[in-house]
Structures are given as structure tokens and as C-alpha cells.
Design a protein around this motif. Structure first.
Motif, PDB file in Angstrom:
ATOM      1  N   MET A 113       0.843  -1.174   0.000  1.00  0.00           N
ATOM      2  CA  MET A 113       0.000   0.000   0.000  1.00  0.00           C
ATOM      3  C   MET A 113       0.880   1.225   0.000  1.00  0.00           C
ATOM      4  O   MET A 113       1.965   1.227   0.564  1.00  0.00           O
ATOM      5  N   LEU A 114       0.370   2.243  -0.637  1.00  0.00           N
ATOM      6  CA  LEU A 114       1.053   3.522  -0.693  1.00  0.00           C
ATOM      7  C   LEU A 114       0.223   4.550   0.053  1.00  0.00           C
ATOM      8  O   LEU A 114      -1.008   4.541  -0.026  1.00  0.00           O
ATOM      9  N   ALA A 115       0.894   5.422   0.771  1.00  0.00           N
ATOM     10  CA  ALA A 115       0.196   6.514   1.447  1.00  0.00           C
ATOM     11  C   ALA A 115       1.082   7.744   1.436  1.00  0.00           C
ATOM     12  O   ALA A 115       2.308   7.647   1.428  1.00  0.00           O
ATOM     13  N   LEU A 116       0.437   8.881   1.426  1.00  0.00           N
ATOM     14  CA  LEU A 116       1.132  10.151   1.562  1.00  0.00           C
ATOM     15  C   LEU A 116       0.460  10.863   2.724  1.00  0.00           C
ATOM     16  O   LEU A 116      -0.745  11.137   2.682  1.00  0.00           O
ATOM     17  N   VAL A 117       1.245  11.112   3.764  1.00  0.00           N
ATOM     18  CA  VAL A 117       0.732  11.711   4.993  1.00  0.00           C
ATOM     19  C   VAL A 117       1.147  13.170   5.042  1.00  0.00           C
ATOM     20  O   VAL A 117       2.316  13.492   4.844  1.00  0.00           O
ATOM     21  N   GLN A 118       0.180  14.032   5.312  1.00  0.00           N
ATOM     22  CA  GLN A 118       0.473  15.449   5.476  1.00  0.00           C
ATOM     23  C   GLN A 118      -0.029  15.885   6.839  1.00  0.00           C
ATOM     24  O   GLN A 118      -1.196  15.669   7.181  1.00  0.00           O
ATOM     25  N   ARG A 119       0.871  16.476   7.624  1.00  0.00           N
ATOM     26  CA  ARG A 119       0.477  17.041   8.915  1.00  0.00           C
ATOM     27  C   ARG A 119      -0.256  18.343   8.620  1.00  0.00           C
ATOM     28  O   ARG A 119       0.270  19.200   7.919  1.00  0.00           O
ATOM     29  N   VAL A 120      -1.463  18.464   9.143  1.00  0.00           N
ATOM     30  CA  VAL A 120      -2.288  19.620   8.798  1.00  0.00           C
ATOM     31  C   VAL A 120      -2.811  20.324  10.042  1.00  0.00           C
ATOM     32  O   VAL A 120      -2.993  19.713  11.096  1.00  0.00           O
ATOM     33  N   ARG A 121      -3.065  21.594   9.875  1.00  0.00           N
ATOM     34  CA  ARG A 121      -3.804  22.339  10.895  1.00  0.00           C
ATOM     35  C   ARG A 121      -5.293  22.151  10.687  1.00  0.00           C
ATOM     36  O   ARG A 121      -6.064  22.203  11.631  1.00  0.00           O
ATOM     37  N   GLU A 122      -5.670  21.948   9.410  1.00  0.00           N
ATOM     38  CA  GLU A 122      -7.048  21.625   9.058  1.00  0.00           C
ATOM     39  C   GLU A 122      -7.071  21.098   7.641  1.00  0.00           C
ATOM     40  O   GLU A 122      -6.186  21.390   6.847  1.00  0.00           O
ATOM     41  N   ALA A 123      -8.093  20.309   7.337  1.00  0.00           N
ATOM     42  CA  ALA A 123      -8.258  19.779   5.983  1.00  0.00           C
ATOM     43  C   ALA A 123      -9.710  19.396   5.785  1.00  0.00           C
ATOM     44  O   ALA A 123     -10.413  19.048   6.739  1.00  0.00           O
ATOM     45  N   ARG A 124     -10.142  19.456   4.517  1.00  0.00           N
ATOM     46  CA  ARG A 124     -11.502  19.043   4.203  1.00  0.00           C
ATOM     47  C   ARG A 124     -11.584  18.554   2.765  1.00  0.00           C
ATOM     48  O   ARG A 124     -10.748  18.903   1.929  1.00  0.00           O
ATOM     49  N   VAL A 125     -12.615  17.763   2.498  1.00  0.00           N
ATOM     50  CA  VAL A 125     -12.856  17.215   1.171  1.00  0.00           C
ATOM     51  C   VAL A 125     -14.280  17.581   0.768  1.00  0.00           C
ATOM     52  O   VAL A 125     -15.221  17.421   1.555  1.00  0.00           O
ATOM     53  N   GLU A 126     -14.407  18.047  -0.475  1.00  0.00           N
ATOM     54  CA  GLU A 126     -15.729  18.343  -1.032  1.00  0.00           C
ATOM     55  C   GLU A 126     -15.945  17.512  -2.288  1.00  0.00           C
ATOM     56  O   GLU A 126     -15.007  17.242  -3.035  1.00  0.00           O
ATOM     57  N   VAL A 127     -17.195  17.128  -2.501  1.00  0.00           N
ATOM     58  CA  VAL A 127     -17.626  16.444  -3.720  1.00  0.00           C
ATOM     59  C   VAL A 127     -18.887  17.160  -4.195  1.00  0.00           C
ATOM     60  O   VAL A 127     -19.844  17.307  -3.423  1.00  0.00           O
ATOM     61  N   ASP A 128     -18.862  17.642  -5.424  1.00  0.00           N
ATOM     62  CA  ASP A 128     -20.014  18.349  -5.991  1.00  0.00           C
ATOM     63  C   ASP A 128     -20.489  19.491  -5.093  1.00  0.00           C
ATOM     64  O   ASP A 128     -21.696  19.687  -4.898  1.00  0.00           O
ATOM     65  N   GLY A 129     -19.548  20.217  -4.509  1.00  0.00           N
ATOM     66  CA  GLY A 129     -19.882  21.382  -3.700  1.00  0.00           C
ATOM     67  C   GLY A 129     -20.338  21.087  -2.284  1.00  0.00           C
ATOM     68  O   GLY A 129     -20.627  22.002  -1.519  1.00  0.00           O
ATOM     69  N   ARG A 130     -20.391  19.814  -1.898  1.00  0.00           N
ATOM     70  CA  ARG A 130     -20.793  19.486  -0.528  1.00  0.00           C
ATOM     71  C   ARG A 130     -19.612  18.901   0.231  1.00  0.00           C
ATOM     72  O   ARG A 130     -18.812  18.148  -0.314  1.00  0.00           O
ATOM     73  N   SER A 131     -19.495  19.268   1.489  1.00  0.00           N
ATOM     74  CA  SER A 131     -18.428  18.758   2.339  1.00  0.00           C
ATOM     75  C   SER A 131     -18.724  17.314   2.705  1.00  0.00           C
ATOM     76  O   SER A 131     -19.829  16.995   3.162  1.00  0.00           O
ATOM     77  N   VAL A 132     -17.753  16.421   2.474  1.00  0.00           N
ATOM     78  CA  VAL A 132     -17.933  15.009   2.838  1.00  0.00           C
ATOM     79  C   VAL A 132     -17.042  14.593   3.999  1.00  0.00           C
ATOM     80  O   VAL A 132     -17.260  13.549   4.594  1.00  0.00           O
ATOM     81  N   GLY A 133     -16.039  15.398   4.329  1.00  0.00           N
ATOM     82  CA  GLY A 133     -15.154  15.095   5.443  1.00  0.00           C
ATOM     83  C   GLY A 133     -14.302  16.292   5.792  1.00  0.00           C
ATOM     84  O   GLY A 133     -13.862  17.006   4.892  1.00  0.00           O
ATOM     85  N   ALA A 134     -14.093  16.522   7.094  1.00  0.00           N
ATOM     86  CA  ALA A 134     -13.270  17.653   7.529  1.00  0.00           C
ATOM     87  C   ALA A 134     -12.687  17.358   8.899  1.00  0.00           C
ATOM     88  O   ALA A 134     -13.325  16.712   9.733  1.00  0.00           O
ATOM     89  N   ILE A 135     -11.451  17.825   9.111  1.00  0.00           N
ATOM     90  CA  ILE A 135     -10.793  17.704  10.417  1.00  0.00           C
ATOM     91  C   ILE A 135     -10.098  19.019  10.744  1.00  0.00           C
ATOM     92  O   ILE A 135      -9.828  19.827   9.866  1.00  0.00           O
ATOM     93  N   GLY A 136      -9.795  19.190  12.016  1.00  0.00           N
ATOM     94  CA  GLY A 136      -8.910  20.263  12.454  1.00  0.00           C
ATOM     95  C   GLY A 136      -7.489  19.722  12.425  1.00  0.00           C
ATOM     96  O   GLY A 136      -7.090  19.025  11.488  1.00  0.00           O
ATOM     97  N   CYS A 137      -6.749  19.971  13.465  1.00  0.00           N
ATOM     98  CA  CYS A 137      -5.360  19.507  13.556  1.00  0.00           C
ATOM     99  C   CYS A 137      -5.302  17.984  13.439  1.00  0.00           C
ATOM    100  O   CYS A 137      -6.098  17.276  14.048  1.00  0.00           O
ATOM    101  N   GLY A 138      -4.364  17.499  12.629  1.00  0.00           N
ATOM    102  CA  GLY A 138      -4.214  16.061  12.466  1.00  0.00           C
ATOM    103  C   GLY A 138      -3.471  15.710  11.208  1.00  0.00           C
ATOM    104  O   GLY A 138      -2.516  16.403  10.833  1.00  0.00           O
ATOM    105  N   MET A 139      -3.914  14.634  10.547  1.00  0.00           N
ATOM    106  CA  MET A 139      -3.233  14.143   9.354  1.00  0.00           C
ATOM    107  C   MET A 139      -4.212  13.937   8.212  1.00  0.00           C
ATOM    108  O   MET A 139      -5.255  13.306   8.388  1.00  0.00           O
ATOM    109  N   LEU A 140      -3.849  14.475   7.059  1.00  0.00           N
ATOM    110  CA  LEU A 140      -4.513  14.129   5.809  1.00  0.00           C
ATOM    111  C   LEU A 140      -3.719  12.955   5.253  1.00  0.00           C
ATOM    112  O   LEU A 140      -2.494  13.042   5.104  1.00  0.00           O
ATOM    113  N   VAL A 141      -4.407  11.848   4.969  1.00  0.00           N
ATOM    114  CA  VAL A 141      -3.742  10.639   4.495  1.00  0.00           C
ATOM    115  C   VAL A 141      -4.323  10.260   3.139  1.00  0.00           C
ATOM    116  O   VAL A 141      -5.495   9.903   3.035  1.00  0.00           O
ATOM    117  N   LEU A 142      -3.498  10.354   2.103  1.00  0.00           N
ATOM    118  CA  LEU A 142      -3.871   9.913   0.767  1.00  0.00           C
ATOM    119  C   LEU A 142      -3.446   8.454   0.658  1.00  0.00           C
ATOM    120  O   LEU A 142      -2.295   8.121   0.959  1.00  0.00           O
TER     121      LEU A 142
END
Length: 146
Positions: free
Chosen positions: A1-30
């Protein structure tokens, strides 16, 4: 498995203009599954993510995990991590697992993370997503489990 980890202060994902996931401080993991990957590797990836010490302690050293700081995980499927650009200018994605296998392994990662960590958000597998993040550091770490 491959992953790319980014330490973030905040991150979110949108699909078709709607938020499907969001976090504050933590990790965005692709996350990208490869054809030979297994459920065991998905579990090992979650172990690695939860123990990865990339957050600062009192001395400013990267010595704390996402669990130590009570941060969030935003896990997003990203088959393009398996891109092969050695043959020219158009990437080949044959190194990524087929869609059905990729979905199954991505869902294994998400389920294992949710069993062990209180704040887990996701993207939407197979969707065209817009990912926004405030990278902290920046800290970006590739992980390969084989």
C-alpha cells in the motif's frame, strides 16, 4: 500500500460542492492500494499512521503521534499515487489496484482506523474530489508497505 501523509492544521474534502469530510489539527492521508496488497497491509498501515510521531512535543521535536495529540485523520483514496512516469509525459496508473479491490482495501483502512481512533473522516471513493488543507510545517511523509 502507498500513502502520503500530510500534517495539517485543518483539511476538508468536497464532492459536488458538498463537504464530505473535515478535520482540524491532524493528518490528511492519501491512500492507494496496489494489486498485491492485502487486508493485513491495510491494518499495518493504520498501525503506522496512529504511531507515526510527526507532531511536536514541548521541546519542538517531532515526538508525538496523532493519538497523543487527539488529532483527526482525514483518509482519502488516491489511485494516482501509483503513477508511473518513466515511459513519457503521460502517467500510467497500471500500478494501482483495480477499482473493486482498491475500494475494498480503502474501506479496510477506514474501518480499522475508526475502530482505533475517535476522529476519522473520509473522502468519497471514486469521486472527483476537491481537497483543501493547511499543511503544518510543511510536513509531508510518503509511506510504502510491501
Amino acid at each position: 500500500m502507498l500513502a502520503l501523509v500530510q500534517r495539517v492544521r485543518e483539511a476538508r474534502v468536497e464532492v459536488d460542492g458538498r463537504s464530505v469530510g473535515a478535520i482540524g489539527c491532524g493528518m490528511l492521508v492519501l491512500v492507494c492500494a496496489e494489486p498485491s496488497d492485502t487486508e493485513g497491509q491495510a491494518a499495518r498501515l493504520v498501525d503506522k499512521l496512529l504511531k507515526l510521531r510527526i507532531f511536536s512535543d514541548e521541546q519542538g521535536r517531532m515526538n508525538r503521534s496523532v493519538q497523543d495529540i487527539g488529532g483527526g485523520l482525514l483518509i482519502v483514496s488516491q489511485f494516482t499515487l501509483a503513477a508511473d512516469t518513466s515511459g513519457g509525459n503521460r502517467p500510467s496508473f497500471t500500478g494501482a489496484a483495480p477499482a473493486e479491490q482498491g475500494r475494498r482495501l480503502y474501506e479496510c483502512v477506514v474501518a480499522a482506523a475508526r475502530e482505533r481512533h475517535p476522529v476519522v473522516e473520509t473522502g468519497e471513493f471514486g469521486a472527483h474530489m476537491q481537497v483543501q488543507l493547511l499543511n503544518d510545517g510543511p510536513v509531508t511523509i510518503p509511506i510504502t508497505l510491501r
